[in-house]
Write a protein that holds these residues in place. Structure first.
Motif, PDB file in Angstrom:
ATOM      1  N   GLU A 106      36.330  42.640  30.643  1.00 12.27           N
ATOM      2  CA  GLU A 106      37.419  42.421  29.686  1.00 12.27           C
ATOM      3  C   GLU A 106      38.059  41.037  29.745  1.00 12.27           C
ATOM      4  OE1 GLU A 106      39.143  45.273  27.250  1.00 12.27           O
ATOM      5  OE2 GLU A 106      39.890  46.270  29.051  1.00 12.27           O
ATOM      6  N   ALA A 107      37.429  40.095  30.433  1.00 12.42           N
ATOM      7  CA  ALA A 107      37.943  38.723  30.396  1.00 12.42           C
ATOM      8  C   ALA A 107      37.628  38.112  29.038  1.00 12.42           C
ATOM      9  CB  ALA A 107      37.314  37.885  31.514  1.00 12.42           C
ATOM     10  N   VAL A 108      38.599  37.417  28.457  1.00 13.96           N
ATOM     11  CA  VAL A 108      38.369  36.780  27.157  1.00 13.96           C
ATOM     12  C   VAL A 108      37.667  35.442  27.382  1.00 13.96           C
ATOM     13  CG1 VAL A 108      40.371  37.906  26.146  1.00 13.96           C
ATOM     14  CG2 VAL A 108      40.624  35.625  27.133  1.00 13.96           C
ATOM     15  N   ILE A 162      37.295  32.009  39.412  1.00 15.94           N
ATOM     16  CA  ILE A 162      38.720  32.310  39.576  1.00 15.94           C
ATOM     17  C   ILE A 162      39.153  33.116  38.358  1.00 15.94           C
ATOM     18  CG2 ILE A 162      41.059  31.380  39.676  1.00 15.94           C
ATOM     19  CD1 ILE A 162      39.691  30.809  42.203  1.00 15.94           C
ATOM     20  N   ARG A 163      39.810  34.241  38.587  1.00 19.76           N
ATOM     21  CA  ARG A 163      40.257  35.109  37.492  1.00 19.76           C
ATOM     22  C   ARG A 163      41.784  35.150  37.441  1.00 19.76           C
ATOM     23  NH1 ARG A 163      38.284  40.293  34.782  1.00 19.76           N
ATOM     24  NH2 ARG A 163      40.163  41.523  34.353  1.00 19.76           N
ATOM     25  N   LEU A 164      42.314  34.843  36.274  1.00 17.31           N
ATOM     26  CA  LEU A 164      43.747  34.944  36.019  1.00 17.31           C
ATOM     27  C   LEU A 164      44.008  36.181  35.181  1.00 17.31           C
ATOM     28  CD1 LEU A 164      46.727  34.037  35.715  1.00 17.31           C
ATOM     29  CD2 LEU A 164      45.965  32.576  33.804  1.00 17.31           C
ATOM     30  N   VAL A 179      38.568  33.965  33.012  1.00 17.60           N
ATOM     31  CA  VAL A 179      37.851  33.548  34.213  1.00 17.60           C
ATOM     32  C   VAL A 179      37.479  32.075  34.100  1.00 17.60           C
ATOM     33  CG1 VAL A 179      35.736  33.846  35.579  1.00 17.60           C
ATOM     34  CG2 VAL A 179      36.954  35.853  34.692  1.00 17.60           C
ATOM     35  N   LEU A 180      37.752  31.315  35.159  1.00 19.06           N
ATOM     36  CA  LEU A 180      37.391  29.900  35.223  1.00 19.06           C
ATOM     37  C   LEU A 180      36.310  29.701  36.274  1.00 19.06           C
ATOM     38  CD1 LEU A 180      40.746  30.123  34.883  1.00 19.06           C
ATOM     39  CD2 LEU A 180      40.483  27.653  34.684  1.00 19.06           C
ATOM     40  N   LYS A 184      33.169  23.869  37.028  1.00 18.68           N
ATOM     41  CA  LYS A 184      33.524  23.208  35.774  1.00 18.68           C
ATOM     42  C   LYS A 184      35.019  22.912  35.693  1.00 18.68           C
ATOM     43  CE  LYS A 184      29.901  25.478  33.021  1.00 18.68           C
ATOM     44  NZ  LYS A 184      29.645  26.369  31.851  1.00 18.68           N
ATOM     45  N   HIS A 185      35.819  23.798  36.278  1.00 20.82           N
ATOM     46  CA  HIS A 185      37.272  23.696  36.136  1.00 20.82           C
ATOM     47  C   HIS A 185      37.924  23.701  37.516  1.00 20.82           C
ATOM     48  CE1 HIS A 185      35.786  26.096  32.574  1.00 20.82           C
ATOM     49  NE2 HIS A 185      36.204  24.975  32.012  1.00 20.82           N
TER      50      HIS A 185
END
Length: 238
Positions: A106-108, A162-164, A179-180, A184-185
Motif C-alpha cells: 500500500e505504499a504510494v 526507508i518507509r514513511l 518508500v524511499l 537514490k534518496h
C-alpha cells in the motif's frame, strides 16, 4: 476490502502496487476482486459471453488459490502473507520475499524527491489511486486547522529502503505510506531528520506553473529517522 479496492484502482492506473494480504483474508474478498477486474477487462476487450472469459477466470482463480511465489516481488504483486507456521519453516528467500511484500504494501509511488537549502525536503507523490488522500491535501492546503493537523508519523527500514507512514487524525482519518530507496534518496531523509519536517504534495511544480499546487508539511521525529537510517546502514554493511 478497502486495500483490495485501492490495489485494483492502482492496477488499472498502471501504478504497479504491492499488496500483501493477511493470511486470514476471506477467499470471498479475493473472488470479488478477481470478478471486478475480469469484468473491467472483458468490458474493454470483448463482448459478454466471450469464450475466452472462462479459461482466463479459471487461471486467475487457480493462481490465487495456490498463491505462487516468483523469484522476486513482481510489479503489481498481490499475494497472501505467510502464516506464522509457514514463517517458521520458510527458507531465507521465501521469508525475505514475504518481508519485502509487507514493507511495500500500500505504499504510494514516489514521483521524485527534492532537498533544497533552508526548506523541508519535498516528496512528490502519485496519488492517482488515492483520491481521498489527494482531497485531504487540497483541504489542508486551503483550510488547515489553526493549530495544525493532528498527525502521527512512523519510520521503518528494510535493507536499503526507508518507509514513511503518516496518519492524519483530522480533519479526516487518513493513512499514507511512501518508500524511499537510500541509493537514490539519501539527501532527502537526511534533511528530514535534521529539520524534523517533511513536505508532501501530489502535484509536481515541474509539470506546470498553471497547476494548482497543494503542499502539506508534516512534523516528524528527526531523531527516530536518524536511528532508522543508522540501523539501515549497519544492516547493509553486513
Amino acid at each position: 476490502m478497502p486495500p483490495l479496492l485501492r490495489f485494483l484502482r492502482a492496477r488499472r492506473a498502471n501504478l504497479n502496487p504491492t499488496l500483501r494480504l493477511p493470511a486470514t483474508t476471506p477467499k470471498l474478498a479475493l473472488t470479488l476482486l478477481v470478478l471486478a477486474g475480469h469484468a473491467l477487462v472483458q468490458a474493454v476487450d470483448g463482448a459478454p459471453g466471450d469464450p475466452r472469459a472462462k479459461p482466463v477466470l479459471t487461471e486467475c482463480l487457480t493462481r490465487l488459490a495456490t498463491s505462487p511465489i516468483g523469484d522476486r516481488v513482481q510489479p503489481g504483486d498481490l499475494a497472501f502473507a505467510l502464516t506464522d507456521e509457514q514463517r517458521q519453516s520458510a527458507d531465507a528467500t521465501v521469508f525475505a520475499r514475504d518481508e519485502i511484500r509487507r514493507f511495500l504494501t500500500e505504499a504510494v509511488p514516489l514521483r521524485r524527491a527534492v532537498a533544497a537549502p533552508d526548506q523541508p525536503a519535498l516528496l512528490v507523490l502519485d496519488l492517482t489511486a488515492r483520491p481521498e488522500a489527494e482531497d485531504l491535501m487540497r483541504v489542508m492546503a486551503t483550510d488547515n486547522p489553526a493549530d495544525g493537523a493532528d498527525t502521527v508519523t512512523r519510520w521503518r527500514a528494510l535493507g536499503g529502503l526507508i518507509r514513511l507512514e503518516v496518519t492524519w487524525l483530522e480533519p479526516v482519518h487518513t493513512e499514507l505510506a511512501v518508500v524511499l530507496e537510500l541509493d537514490k534518496h539519501h539527501e532527502e531523509p537526511t534533511a528530514i531528520a535534521a529539520g524534523g519536517c517533511v513536505a508532501l504534495t501530489s502535484t509536481d511544480p515541474a509539470d506546470s506553473l498553471d497547476t494548482l499546487f497543494s503542499l502539506v508539511r508534516v512534523a516528524t521525529d528527526g531523531t527516530s529517522l536518524s536511528d532508522v537510517m543508522a540501523a539501515a546502514a549497519t544492516a547493509r554493511r553486513r
